[in-house]
Design an enzyme around this catalytic site. Sequence first.
Site, short mmCIF file in Angstrom:
data_model
loop_
_atom_site.label_atom_id
_atom_site.label_comp_id
_atom_site.label_asym_id
_atom_site.label_seq_id
_atom_site.Cartn_x
_atom_site.Cartn_y
_atom_site.Cartn_z
N HIS A 1 2.75 -5.02 26.38
CA HIS A 1 4.04 -4.53 26.88
C HIS A 1 4.26 -3.06 26.57
O HIS A 1 5.40 -2.63 26.40
CB HIS A 1 5.18 -5.39 26.30
CG HIS A 1 5.05 -6.84 26.66
ND1 HIS A 1 5.23 -7.31 27.94
CD2 HIS A 1 4.69 -7.91 25.91
CE1 HIS A 1 5.02 -8.62 27.96
NE2 HIS A 1 4.68 -9.01 26.73
N GLU B 1 1.97 -4.13 6.92
CA GLU B 1 1.78 -3.56 5.58
C GLU B 1 0.49 -2.74 5.52
O GLU B 1 0.46 -1.67 4.91
CB GLU B 1 1.79 -4.71 4.56
CG GLU B 1 1.50 -4.33 3.13
CD GLU B 1 2.47 -3.31 2.54
OE1 GLU B 1 3.51 -3.01 3.14
OE2 GLU B 1 2.13 -2.77 1.46
N LYS C 1 0.29 1.26 4.58
CA LYS C 1 -0.55 1.85 3.52
C LYS C 1 -1.34 3.02 4.09
O LYS C 1 -1.45 4.07 3.46
CB LYS C 1 -1.54 0.82 2.96
CG LYS C 1 -1.00 -0.30 2.11
CD LYS C 1 -0.30 0.11 0.88
CE LYS C 1 1.16 0.37 1.13
NZ LYS C 1 2.14 -0.33 0.38
N ARG D 1 2.70 2.10 -19.06
CA ARG D 1 2.71 0.69 -18.65
C ARG D 1 4.12 0.16 -18.42
O ARG D 1 4.30 -0.92 -17.88
CB ARG D 1 2.03 -0.16 -19.73
CG ARG D 1 0.60 0.25 -19.98
CD ARG D 1 0.08 -0.39 -21.24
NE ARG D 1 -0.10 -1.82 -21.05
CZ ARG D 1 -1.18 -2.37 -20.56
NH1 ARG D 1 -2.19 -1.61 -20.19
NH2 ARG D 1 -1.27 -3.68 -20.43
N ASN E 1 1.61 -9.62 -27.01
CA ASN E 1 1.69 -9.48 -25.55
C ASN E 1 1.44 -10.84 -24.93
O ASN E 1 0.67 -11.64 -25.49
CB ASN E 1 0.60 -8.54 -25.02
CG ASN E 1 0.96 -7.09 -25.24
OD1 ASN E 1 2.02 -6.77 -25.78
ND2 ASN E 1 0.08 -6.21 -24.82
N GLY E 2 2.03 -11.10 -23.77
CA GLY E 2 1.76 -12.37 -23.09
C GLY E 2 2.91 -13.33 -23.25
O GLY E 2 4.04 -12.94 -23.57
N GLU F 1 0.98 6.10 4.86
CA GLU F 1 1.64 6.80 3.75
C GLU F 1 0.68 7.53 2.82
O GLU F 1 1.06 8.51 2.21
CB GLU F 1 2.57 5.87 2.96
CG GLU F 1 1.88 4.91 2.03
CD GLU F 1 2.87 4.12 1.19
OE1 GLU F 1 3.86 4.68 0.71
OE2 GLU F 1 2.63 2.93 0.99
N LYS G 1 8.48 7.30 -5.79
CA LYS G 1 8.30 5.87 -6.04
C LYS G 1 9.61 5.10 -5.83
O LYS G 1 9.63 3.99 -5.37
CB LYS G 1 7.79 5.70 -7.48
CG LYS G 1 7.44 4.30 -7.86
CD LYS G 1 6.10 3.90 -7.30
CE LYS G 1 5.96 2.41 -7.20
NZ LYS G 1 4.91 2.01 -6.30
N TRP H 1 8.38 -5.26 -22.79
CA TRP H 1 9.05 -5.42 -21.50
C TRP H 1 9.61 -6.83 -21.53
O TRP H 1 8.87 -7.80 -21.52
CB TRP H 1 8.06 -5.23 -20.36
CG TRP H 1 8.72 -4.87 -19.07
CD1 TRP H 1 10.04 -5.04 -18.77
CD2 TRP H 1 8.14 -4.27 -17.93
NE1 TRP H 1 10.29 -4.58 -17.52
CE2 TRP H 1 9.15 -4.10 -16.97
CE3 TRP H 1 6.85 -3.85 -17.61
CZ2 TRP H 1 8.93 -3.54 -15.72
CZ3 TRP H 1 6.63 -3.29 -16.36
CH2 TRP H 1 7.65 -3.14 -15.42
N CYS I 1 3.73 -5.22 -21.67
CA CYS I 1 3.91 -4.76 -23.04
C CYS I 1 2.64 -4.04 -23.53
O CYS I 1 1.58 -4.19 -22.94
CB CYS I 1 4.18 -5.94 -23.94
SG CYS I 1 5.52 -6.98 -23.36
C1 F6R Z 1 5.24 1.57 0.30
C2 F6R Z 1 6.35 1.67 -0.63
C3 F6R Z 1 7.72 1.72 -0.07
C4 F6R Z 1 8.65 0.79 -0.87
C5 F6R Z 1 10.10 0.95 -0.44
C6 F6R Z 1 11.02 -0.01 -1.14
O1 F6R Z 1 4.02 1.55 -0.36
O2 F6R Z 1 6.15 1.70 -1.80
O3 F6R Z 1 7.76 1.40 1.28
O4 F6R Z 1 8.23 -0.51 -0.66
O5 F6R Z 1 10.52 2.27 -0.70
O6 F6R Z 1 10.92 0.13 -2.52
P1 F6R Z 1 11.48 -0.97 -3.50
O7 F6R Z 1 10.66 -2.19 -3.34
O8 F6R Z 1 11.37 -0.37 -4.87
O9 F6R Z 1 12.92 -1.22 -3.09
#
Ligand code: F6R
Length: 620
Positions: A516, A493, A497, A27, A113-114, A500, A615, A87, A2
């Site tokens: 292998h 993971e 990172k 936010r 907020n909170g 990407e 995103k 939110w 929020c």
């Molecule tokens: C990596 C990344 C993507 C998402 C994937 C799933 O940094 O952001 O691999 O994790 O596209 O996204 P969500 O979690 O929104 O379903």
Amino acid sequence: MCGIIGYIGHRRSQDVLFDGLRRLEYRGYDSAGVAWRENGRTECVRAIGNLDSLGLALAAHSAGAGASESPAVATATVSAGIAHTRWATHGGVTEHNAHPHADWSGRVRIVLNGIIENYLELRDLLAVKMIQCSSETDAEVVAQLISYYYDGDLSEAVRRTVDVLSGHFAFVAMCEDEPQTLVGVRQECPLVVGIGDNELFIASSISAFVEHTRRVVVLHDGEVVIMRAWGLTVCDGGGFPRLPEETRVEWDEDRCEKDGFETFMLKEIHEQPSAIAETLRQARATLDPGAHHRLGLAELRNIRRMIIVGCGTSYHAALAGRMAIERWARVPVEVDVASEFRYRGPIIEPGTLVLGITQSGETADTLAAMRLARAQGATVVALTNAPGSQATRDADTVLFTRAGLEIGVAATKTFIAQVVLLYALALNLARARDALSPARLAELERDLDLLPDRVGQVIESADGPMRQLAERLVWSPFFLYLGRLSGLPVALEGALKLKEISYVPTDAYAAGEMKHGPIALLGRDTPVVCVATEEAVLPKLLSNVSEVRARGARVLAIASEGCKQIAEHAEHVVYVPPTDSLLQVALAIVPLQLFAYHLARARGLNVDQPRNLAKTVTVE
Ligand code: F6R
């Protein structure tokens, strides 16, 4: 998360507040509202949806009131008001639950907020005094209490209210009887004051008012600020004033939006301790096995098998979650990439719980996998960071991470929040099924509570070394990541990172699989990142590391403090505080996020918006 803004000064507060909300938009929110003094009374307008909806509601209000629609005219008198982007946490996304909230008489208004943890108890106490709350929110309880304690001094009523609240919060209050006063409180949630030319601002982030002033007073936990047209007073919880320490913020507006960090991704990495703490608080409130929803005690006891589906980073969180659920609760778990699960004709028997993990709540494959499972009779739970998203509508029950909006395209704080929420779920399952002794449960709960601090320590200690290392390895053409057991999701993971945001070819493997095939990729100086935090398989991992070294590759290891053997095998070691080996996932991923970040920056790349990536992946 929020957002709060308050204003007192000579401009039309309604306009200043609306502009401030625009600057807090990044936010994330699902409703918004403004309350301001006009013509001797307080007006309040709230709307669900985005700020355009609020803008329309404000215009309709002005038209209805016959007021002038001319924008931002300076007024001779003092104008004060408060505004908020919400939110939803307590209560659905409705106009009635949106802030500002008022007491029963409309005399007191607040934006908060909170979370007020004891709000149900306080609501019952108010009911005994014949004061009924009309919204489902915890925030309204605060407005009612301030009004109840009000005896001619708003700041005193606020202080008395704070004394009975438990939780973490920041709020700003205004009162009909003191039209030229705003009172703000900070308790473990951000709140800053901006000092302008005969005007004062108060907000949850400097970005909300930086276009007007760069003179800032930061409040400390437990402090109360009393803002009047003629000046401000900052007091501690006991009401004793202190000299406000003013600082000047030199950041440009763009940087203010990022709380002073150079990119959203770095800001979000630094927000991980609070993302964990918020998620745990929320989990404790909603995962109580005695509670209401479809993951109550009976359901947790009756689960025979779980299937967790997700994509990308969410899939990696699922892998970490599986280990905790199987190890602690002894429930069999299958993890699948959502885009595979939906096409492979999965077998779903009675007693199967399907958990779809998606931070955005909008990823097409995960949604399709959840729908398929539901159509075949499974109980479907969504684990998401996005209230109101499609996943929340497609599931029987929703578990929310509380990481706040993630703007950087690379998932960082949402990953750590997903992992932590899965751990909280695993412990609840273990408790419901008597799978762990009370002492072991208590120990794990304690370790979970320590994670925010420990993650904070790792961010501080690993940032410099990771930057140096990334600068040294910046033009390496290939990286291999290795891990075993809980180290494997971290390796996967960490590698994701790096690829990407840096576009460096990277592979990640279960360390035992290396011989292998992938070992053929190793040559002199190939950087190999080993996640060596699982004590149970450390000797095995060390033998894999020896194989890597024999090829002349360079080993960077992530290990627990106190692990002596690793230094003999690796060229660089980054140590993280020791804790339960599964919880290490949340610590070990942090240096790897920082490494990927610094390597991308060293290559001069824009980490917030990498090429080819969006995103949210909603298209089929
Ligand atoms: C990596 C990344 C993507 C998402 C994937 C799933 O940094 O952001 O691999 O994790 O596209 O996204 P969500 O979690 O929104 O379903």
